[in-house]
Write an enzyme that holds these catalytic residues in place. Structure first.
Site, PDB file in Angstrom:
ATOM      1  N   ARG A  68       0.825  -1.211   0.000  1.00 39.82           N
ATOM      2  CA  ARG A  68       0.000   0.000   0.000  1.00 39.82           C
ATOM      3  C   ARG A  68       0.861   1.264   0.000  1.00 39.82           C
ATOM      4  NH1 ARG A  68      -5.569   0.475   1.284  1.00 39.82           N
ATOM      5  NH2 ARG A  68      -5.672  -1.721   1.911  1.00 39.82           N
ATOM      6  N   HIS A 112     -18.598  12.064   2.658  1.00 44.74           N
ATOM      7  CA  HIS A 112     -19.090  10.751   3.095  1.00 44.74           C
ATOM      8  C   HIS A 112     -20.613  10.793   3.161  1.00 44.74           C
ATOM      9  CE1 HIS A 112     -18.993   6.907   5.199  1.00 44.74           C
ATOM     10  NE2 HIS A 112     -19.869   7.406   6.037  1.00 44.74           N
ATOM     11  N   ALA A 176     -27.766  15.950  -2.664  1.00 41.82           N
ATOM     12  CA  ALA A 176     -27.352  16.870  -1.592  1.00 41.82           C
ATOM     13  C   ALA A 176     -25.836  17.005  -1.549  1.00 41.82           C
ATOM     14  CB  ALA A 176     -27.877  16.353  -0.252  1.00 41.82           C
ATOM     15  N   GLU A 177     -25.131  15.905  -1.835  1.00 41.65           N
ATOM     16  CA  GLU A 177     -23.662  15.948  -1.870  1.00 41.65           C
ATOM     17  C   GLU A 177     -23.177  16.951  -2.922  1.00 41.65           C
ATOM     18  OE1 GLU A 177     -21.753  12.081  -2.167  1.00 41.65           O
ATOM     19  OE2 GLU A 177     -23.531  11.183  -1.285  1.00 41.65           O
TER      20      GLU A 177
HETATM   21  C1  GRF Z   1     -20.661   9.339  -3.136  1.00 42.40           C
HETATM   22  O1  GRF Z   1     -21.889   8.919  -2.573  1.00 42.40           O
HETATM   23  C2  GRF Z   1     -19.685   9.625  -2.031  1.00 42.40           C
HETATM   24  O2  GRF Z   1     -20.317  10.161  -0.872  1.00 42.40           O
HETATM   25  C3  GRF Z   1     -19.150   8.260  -1.738  1.00 42.40           C
HETATM   26  O3  GRF Z   1     -19.035   7.627  -3.000  1.00 42.40           O
HETATM   27  C4  GRF Z   1     -19.969   8.205  -3.879  1.00 42.40           C
HETATM   28  C5  GRF Z   1     -19.191   8.735  -5.060  1.00 42.40           C
HETATM   29  O4  GRF Z   1     -20.045   9.053  -6.084  1.00 42.40           O
HETATM   30  N1  GRF Z   1     -17.868   8.339  -1.083  1.00 42.40           N
HETATM   31  P1  GRF Z   1     -19.419   9.842  -7.355  1.00 42.40           P
HETATM   32  O5  GRF Z   1     -18.270   9.009  -7.870  1.00 42.40           O
HETATM   33  O6  GRF Z   1     -18.969  11.179  -6.869  1.00 42.40           O
HETATM   34  O7  GRF Z   1     -20.569   9.916  -8.313  1.00 42.40           O
END
Ligand code: GRF
Length: 193
Positions: A68, A112, A176-177
């Site tokens: 790693r 997250h 929402a992200e």
């Molecule tokens: C998102 O839901 C993020 O929160 C999680 O993985 C997903 C990534 O989606 N860590 P994308 O590749 O940005 O469409």
């Protein structure tokens, strides 16, 4: 302030990466995307970023399965070759060692899909549904060696609706992200000074 050269690390579709690239088109946005980097050479997000003229690279983690640290040294070489000053993890699905995190701590954030500290790790939507929660959400946090445990920068609550399954909830949280990450990344860069 001068824009911070920001690398976006992905493993898949890169929808959060696209939201960050869109936000960065604003001349006043504090991040300048300098690289989209994936551990997966087939990540769809790489082609999406390249189509927008952003430098892309892949460091396949599979040849480094037993080492790693060597994988992360290869990541660092690409990051530094592109003048990276800040890292936004956006669906990057490899666990990073304390060595890599230590080199970038204070300059690396992650998004997250849960209301941290609830539901660290994977399958957050199914876990929230199984628990009978009435709300879920997403969090942008500073990256520290412990998984999904860094100080929270911003988070957004999303309702869980009757009849939701994991896919329906995940789609609502993902939307929402896309709104949260650009705002949270700008805040993090300004906090970092
Ligand atoms: C998102 O839901 C993020 O929160 C999680 O993985 C997903 C990534 O989606 N860590 P994308 O590749 O940005 O469409």
């Amino acid at each position: 302030m001068t824009k911070r050269r920001t690398a976006i690390l992905i493993s898949g579709s890169g929808s959060n990466m696209l939201a960050l690239l869109e936000a960065a088109r604003n001349p006043s946005y504090p991040a300048r995307p300098c690289l989209v980097l994936s551990n997966n050479p087939e990540a769809a997000g790489l082609a999406r970023a390249a189509a927008l003229g952003v430098p892309v690279a892949a460091v396949d983690h599979r040849p480094f399965a037993k080492d790693r640290a060597a994988f992360e040294q290869a990541l660092d070489a690409v990051l530094l070759a592109h003048g990276t000053e800040f890292i936004a993890l956006a669906g990057f699905m490899r666990v990073l060692t304390g060595g890599f995190v230590g080199r970038w701590q204070g300059r690396m954030v992650n998004i997250h899909p849960s209301l941290l500290p609830l539901y660290r790790g994977l399958d957050t939507h199914a876990r929230a549904l199984a628990a009978g929660d009435t709300e879920h959400g997403c969090t942008v946090h500073w990256v520290v060696p412990e998984l999904d445990a860094g100080e929270i920068i911003k988070q957004v609550r999303v309702p869980i609706l009757p009849g939701d399954d994991a896919a329906m909830l995940a789609a609502r949280v993902l939307a929402a992200e896309h709104a949260l990450y650009p705002v949270a990344l700008a805040s993090a860069i300004r906090q970092a000074g």
